[in-house]
Design an enzyme around this catalytic site. Structure first.
Site, PDB file in Angstrom:
ATOM      1  CB  SER A 146     -30.295   7.844  54.035  1.00  9.83           C
ATOM      2  OG  SER A 146     -29.097   8.155  53.388  1.00  9.83           O
ATOM      3  CG  ASN A 155     -30.340   5.379  64.933  1.00  7.52           C
ATOM      4  OD1 ASN A 155     -30.488   6.533  64.409  1.00  7.52           O
ATOM      5  ND2 ASN A 155     -29.538   5.104  66.064  1.00  7.52           N
ATOM      6  CE1 TYR A 215     -22.636   9.709  58.393  1.00  6.51           C
ATOM      7  CE2 TYR A 215     -23.616  11.395  56.910  1.00  6.51           C
ATOM      8  CZ  TYR A 215     -23.523  10.644  57.870  1.00  6.51           C
ATOM      9  OH  TYR A 215     -24.792  10.632  58.615  1.00  6.51           O
ATOM     10  CG  ASP A 272     -19.823  -4.592  66.870  1.00  2.97           C
ATOM     11  OD1 ASP A 272     -20.078  -3.765  65.843  1.00  2.97           O
ATOM     12  OD2 ASP A 272     -18.394  -4.700  66.878  1.00  2.97           O
ATOM     13  CB  THR A 280     -28.264  13.778  66.578  1.00  2.00           C
ATOM     14  OG1 THR A 280     -27.222  13.966  65.796  1.00  2.00           O
ATOM     15  CG2 THR A 280     -29.693  13.643  66.073  1.00  2.00           C
ATOM     16  CE  LYS A 329     -25.710   7.680  57.032  1.00  2.00           C
ATOM     17  NZ  LYS A 329     -26.562   6.786  57.920  1.00  2.00           N
TER      18      LYS A 329
END
Length: 280
Positions: free
Chosen positions: A135, A84, A149, A57, A184, A153
């Site tokens: 990133s 990742n 988000y 985690d 993805t 990043k």
């Protein structure tokens, strides 16, 4: 015979992490594939003699330390870390709760920090290593509905840029990967959490944005398996980019951002250059 390289990757139970783990195994790496549920990681990546699946985690520093110890106990060293693991909290800033904003930063920024902090002592001791952080285009271009988000990043990119010269004297390299839209699971219900609509002024735009992104899920132009193969190719090269824009859309976005920054630097050049002390 050269010693087998060991790659540790977070978030390997699905999506890009799974593809990177598979590509690394196919290229001859020993792989430590991690995730919150090791069984799901094993099911996703498959069986291999040079594969170790470990619970991790990324928001828990103790979990990161334990995963790195397991990697060293099994393989003796760690040569490549791929940060990742991540998720996506989307919504207009005023509608994102403080808890969700903090949770986004906790996973997408502090997660890589936790795992890298656990790995660096190993890499420093061996005087070699590579830290890769996944990133996003959102790490250098902000956009509506992505404030949490993008904040995480952008922070990731600033941290990695600053980390690079700190660890370079120990033979440790770094690389940022900035994917565009790849097919993805980032936009799937399992990875994306939308803010609850609470403000009338945003309701219609929220509906339009969620509909657009939901319709994009599974139809993005980029192939994550091809990205994974290209990434492993880069990882094994001596000429490593500080930043790798992954995908034609990412390259275009980076070029446009560069042009925008140059234009902004030039816009008030005379005023900006007139701020020096004039007295003694």
């Amino acid at each position: 015979m050269a010693e087998q390289k060991v790659l540790l990757i977070t978030g390997a139970a699905r999506g890009m992490g799974m593809d990177i783990a598979k590509a690394a195994l196919a290229a001859g790496y020993a792989v430590v594939a991690t995730g919150r549920d090791p069984q799901k990681v094993s099911q996703a990546v498959g069986d291999a003699g040079d594969l170790l699946t470990v619970r991790l985690d990324v928001t828990d520093p103790a979990s990161a330390q334990a995963a790195v110890r397991a990697a060293v106990d099994r393989f003796g060293h760690v040569d490549v870390l791929v940060n990742n693991a991540g998720n996506f909290y989307a919504g207009f800033f005023e509608e994102l709760t403080d808890e969700d904003f903090r949770a986004q930063v906790e996973t997408n920024l502090f997660g890589p920090l936790n795992v890298t902090r656990a790995v660096l002592p190993v890499m420093r001791a061996q005087r070699s290593g590579l830290v890769v952080s996944i990133s996003s285009v959102a790490g250098f271009v902000g956009a509506e509905f992505t404030s949490a988000y993008a904040a995480a990043k952008f922070g990731l990119e600033g941290w990695m840029e600053s980390l690079a010269p700190e660890v370079a004297p120990f033979g440790i390299r770094t690389m940022l990967v900035e994917p565009g839209f790849f097919r993805t699971e980032l936009l799937s219900a399992e990875s994306t959490r939308y803010a609850e609509p609470t403000i009338d002024d945003y309701i219609e735009r929220t509906k339009q944005t969620v509909t657009m992104w939901s319709g994009m899920n599974g139809r993005q132009g980029g192939d994550p398996a091809r990205l994974a193969g290209a990434l492993i190719q880069l990882v094994g090269s001596d000429d490593l980019p500080v930043r790798w824009a992954a995908g034609a859309d990412a390259v275009a976005a980076l070029e446009q951002k560069a042009k925008t920054l140059l234009a902004q630097a030039d816009a008030y050049r005379e005023l900006s250059s007139s701020l020096a002390h004039t007295g003694a």
